[in-house]
Design an enzyme around this catalytic site. Sequence first.
Site, PDB file in Angstrom:
ATOM      1  N   ASP A  32      62.512 -40.881 -29.283  1.00  0.00           N
ATOM      2  CA  ASP A  32      63.087 -39.298 -29.967  1.00  0.00           C
ATOM      3  C   ASP A  32      64.139 -39.854 -31.013  1.00  0.00           C
ATOM      4  O   ASP A  32      65.209 -39.422 -31.194  1.00  0.00           O
ATOM      5  CB  ASP A  32      63.952 -38.581 -28.741  1.00  0.00           C
ATOM      6  CG  ASP A  32      63.881 -36.817 -28.707  1.00  0.00           C
ATOM      7  OD1 ASP A  32      64.142 -36.733 -30.045  1.00  0.00           O
ATOM      8  OD2 ASP A  32      63.749 -36.649 -27.572  1.00  0.00           O
ATOM      9  N   TYR A 142      49.526 -23.696 -31.017  1.00  0.00           N
ATOM     10  CA  TYR A 142      50.417 -24.241 -29.747  1.00  0.00           C
ATOM     11  C   TYR A 142      49.152 -24.902 -29.023  1.00  0.00           C
ATOM     12  O   TYR A 142      49.469 -26.142 -28.562  1.00  0.00           O
ATOM     13  CB  TYR A 142      51.350 -23.472 -29.209  1.00  0.00           C
ATOM     14  CG  TYR A 142      52.020 -24.671 -28.338  1.00  0.00           C
ATOM     15  CD1 TYR A 142      52.485 -26.072 -28.683  1.00  0.00           C
ATOM     16  CD2 TYR A 142      52.252 -23.600 -27.327  1.00  0.00           C
ATOM     17  CE1 TYR A 142      53.560 -26.330 -26.764  1.00  0.00           C
ATOM     18  CE2 TYR A 142      52.918 -24.480 -26.198  1.00  0.00           C
ATOM     19  CZ  TYR A 142      53.569 -25.455 -26.154  1.00  0.00           C
ATOM     20  OH  TYR A 142      54.318 -26.068 -24.856  1.00  0.00           O
ATOM     21  N   ASP A 285      50.642 -11.744 -24.713  1.00  0.00           N
ATOM     22  CA  ASP A 285      51.542 -12.009 -24.153  1.00  0.00           C
ATOM     23  C   ASP A 285      51.470 -11.283 -22.639  1.00  0.00           C
ATOM     24  O   ASP A 285      50.690 -10.023 -22.587  1.00  0.00           O
ATOM     25  CB  ASP A 285      53.438 -11.315 -23.936  1.00  0.00           C
ATOM     26  CG  ASP A 285      54.292 -12.232 -24.324  1.00  0.00           C
ATOM     27  OD1 ASP A 285      54.100 -13.179 -24.311  1.00  0.00           O
ATOM     28  OD2 ASP A 285      54.917 -11.587 -24.350  1.00  0.00           O
TER      29      ASP A 285
HETATM   30  N1  LIG Z   1      60.117 -26.149 -20.911  1.00  0.00           N
HETATM   31  C1  LIG Z   1      58.332 -25.294 -21.177  1.00  0.00           C
HETATM   32  O1  LIG Z   1      59.303 -24.503 -19.999  1.00  0.00           O
HETATM   33  C2  LIG Z   1      57.601 -26.141 -21.580  1.00  0.00           C
HETATM   34  C3  LIG Z   1      56.529 -25.090 -21.044  1.00  0.00           C
HETATM   35  C4  LIG Z   1      55.569 -25.264 -20.876  1.00  0.00           C
HETATM   36  C5  LIG Z   1      54.920 -27.224 -22.045  1.00  0.00           C
HETATM   37  N2  LIG Z   1      56.164 -27.566 -22.468  1.00  0.00           N
HETATM   38  C6  LIG Z   1      55.870 -28.971 -23.334  1.00  0.00           C
HETATM   39  O2  LIG Z   1      56.865 -29.956 -22.424  1.00  0.00           O
HETATM   40  C7  LIG Z   1      57.229 -31.264 -23.239  1.00  0.00           C
HETATM   41  C8  LIG Z   1      58.831 -31.064 -23.583  1.00  0.00           C
HETATM   42  O3  LIG Z   1      59.649 -29.743 -23.803  1.00  0.00           O
HETATM   43  P1  LIG Z   1      60.929 -29.360 -23.465  1.00  0.00           P
HETATM   44  O4  LIG Z   1      60.891 -27.738 -23.554  1.00  0.00           O
HETATM   45  O5  LIG Z   1      61.812 -30.388 -22.925  1.00  0.00           O
HETATM   46  O6  LIG Z   1      61.234 -29.348 -25.051  1.00  0.00           O
HETATM   47  P2  LIG Z   1      62.311 -29.935 -26.304  1.00  0.00           P
HETATM   48  O7  LIG Z   1      61.992 -29.599 -27.568  1.00  0.00           O
HETATM   49  O8  LIG Z   1      63.112 -29.389 -25.252  1.00  0.00           O
HETATM   50  O9  LIG Z   1      61.873 -31.802 -26.284  1.00  0.00           O
HETATM   51  C9  LIG Z   1      60.375 -32.364 -26.695  1.00  0.00           C
HETATM   52  C10 LIG Z   1      61.660 -33.219 -27.303  1.00  0.00           C
HETATM   53  O10 LIG Z   1      61.051 -34.310 -28.221  1.00  0.00           O
HETATM   54  C11 LIG Z   1      61.465 -34.326 -29.993  1.00  0.00           C
HETATM   55  N3  LIG Z   1      60.471 -34.623 -30.766  1.00  0.00           N
HETATM   56  C12 LIG Z   1      59.829 -34.394 -30.683  1.00  0.00           C
HETATM   57  N4  LIG Z   1      58.822 -34.291 -31.815  1.00  0.00           N
HETATM   58  C13 LIG Z   1      59.182 -35.971 -31.783  1.00  0.00           C
HETATM   59  C14 LIG Z   1      58.453 -36.683 -32.674  1.00  0.00           C
HETATM   60  N5  LIG Z   1      57.524 -36.454 -33.779  1.00  0.00           N
HETATM   61  N6  LIG Z   1      58.886 -37.439 -32.668  1.00  0.00           N
HETATM   62  C15 LIG Z   1      60.353 -37.629 -32.321  1.00  0.00           C
HETATM   63  N7  LIG Z   1      61.023 -36.730 -31.340  1.00  0.00           N
HETATM   64  C16 LIG Z   1      60.404 -35.839 -31.345  1.00  0.00           C
HETATM   65  C17 LIG Z   1      62.756 -33.637 -30.113  1.00  0.00           C
HETATM   66  O11 LIG Z   1      63.916 -33.971 -30.387  1.00  0.00           O
HETATM   67  C18 LIG Z   1      62.566 -33.162 -28.430  1.00  0.00           C
HETATM   68  O12 LIG Z   1      63.705 -33.677 -28.196  1.00  0.00           O
HETATM   69  C19 LIG Z   1      56.757 -30.413 -24.972  1.00  0.00           C
HETATM   70  O13 LIG Z   1      56.027 -31.324 -24.736  1.00  0.00           O
HETATM   71  C20 LIG Z   1      56.557 -29.106 -24.293  1.00  0.00           C
HETATM   72  O14 LIG Z   1      55.269 -28.268 -25.676  1.00  0.00           O
HETATM   73  C21 LIG Z   1      57.342 -27.427 -22.031  1.00  0.00           C
END
Ligand SMILES: NC(=O)c1ccc[n+]([C@@H]2O[C@H](COP(=O)([O-])OP(=O)(O)OC[C@H]3O[C@@H](n4cnc5c(N)ncnc54)[C@H](O)[C@@H]3O)[C@@H](O)[C@H]2O)c1
Length: 337
Positions: A32, A142, A285
């Site tokens: 990360d 996205y 939305d």
């Molecule tokens: N939170 C939600 O409700 C939700 C819903 C649908 C999908 N998602 C997907 O789930 C995943 C996690 O979501 P989240 O809410 O935990 O997001 P988040 O931003 O909290 O976590 C993502 C992590 O990835 C790291 N990161 C991003 N790009 C990076 C890179 N190029 N290299 C290294 N580290 C990198 C960030 O620092 C972060 O810690 C994502 O792929 C998101 O698209 C989340």
Amino acid sequence: MARYLVTGGAGYVGSHVVLALRERGDDVVVVDDLRQGHRQAVSPGAELVVADISDRRRLDEVFASWKFDGVLHFAALSLVGESMREPLRYIAENVSNTLWLAEAAVRAGCGRFLMSSTAALFGLPESVPIDEGARLQPLSAYGDSKLMAEKGLDWAERAHGLRTASLRYFNAAGADPQGRLGEDHDPETHLIPLAINAALGLGPALTIFGSDYNTPDGTCIRDYVHVTDLADAHLRVLDRLNAEGGLRYNVGNGQGYSVREVLASIKAVSGREVPCALGARRQGDPAVLVASSAKLQRETGWAPRYDSLDEIVRTAWSWRAAYPQGYRNFSPTVASV
Ligand SMILES: NC(=O)c1ccc[n+]([C@@H]2O[C@H](COP(=O)([O-])OP(=O)(O)OC[C@H]3O[C@@H](n4cnc5c(N)ncnc54)[C@H](O)[C@@H]3O)[C@@H](O)[C@H]2O)c1
């Protein structure tokens, strides 16, 4: 005991999955770059490599240093609005990072790959609840970037035998029920933490985007799945990948709650009113987004344990009330397993 590579494991969903893996005794290496994640959110005992996953040399070093039984891929750009302003960056980064990671996993002989996907694949759904047979028609760059990444994984599976899974989350919400982890994004875009911040006086009044939808109280209805239940789904799907690939699952708790119901729940749980203002609808939305997780339940035995909105809100509230500045005033020892 197995060892997993977890990209984005310092982020919200990833950190809860790392905690669940550590609790069952698995080894974890997190990659990360901390652009959104937090060092303190990585459970003790898990290795943290601070690196951008687009740095293929660093990724090769990681695969050379450890042998992995699987990859869990959370690191991605994930803001819908930003993706409409910078669609090329979103598509380039989310798709290429996923596919080079899959390619590195194949080269290293690592057979299992699980990625985070999203309800945004379904755009404006024709019916709810939304199952895996619903038409894939993302409305945002996205959503499209995640769909393209899934398609790339189909090819990794066909050409190289990589067993892949994709979990299409609806709205991840809540926090570790024992208070060891929580949600801390900057900027925050998710309803529950925004509303809690408003109620605690830590953020501005909440804007309700549209109150004239065709729903009982006029506000949008969404499916909130507790992040600990989501973590459990990952572990079960990971185990299923031992036997077969090509797994695509919708994950939600199957119940929809309106924006006003979320605000009422915060009031019920905390006694505090959420300051709010009515705003215009946001483009794209849908009125109602609710998942059918029937396939996941049938094939893995998963079922949400924290399925009432009040339980979800209570865990989110407790964490934020204990740590108003999020991980900035979080005691790292709290995260111990
Ligand atoms: N939170 C939600 O409700 C939700 C819903 C649908 C999908 N998602 C997907 O789930 C995943 C996690 O979501 P989240 O809410 O935990 O997001 P988040 O931003 O909290 O976590 C993502 C992590 O990835 C790291 N990161 C991003 N790009 C990076 C890179 N190029 N290299 C290294 N580290 C990198 C960030 O620092 C972060 O810690 C994502 O792929 C998101 O698209 C989340």
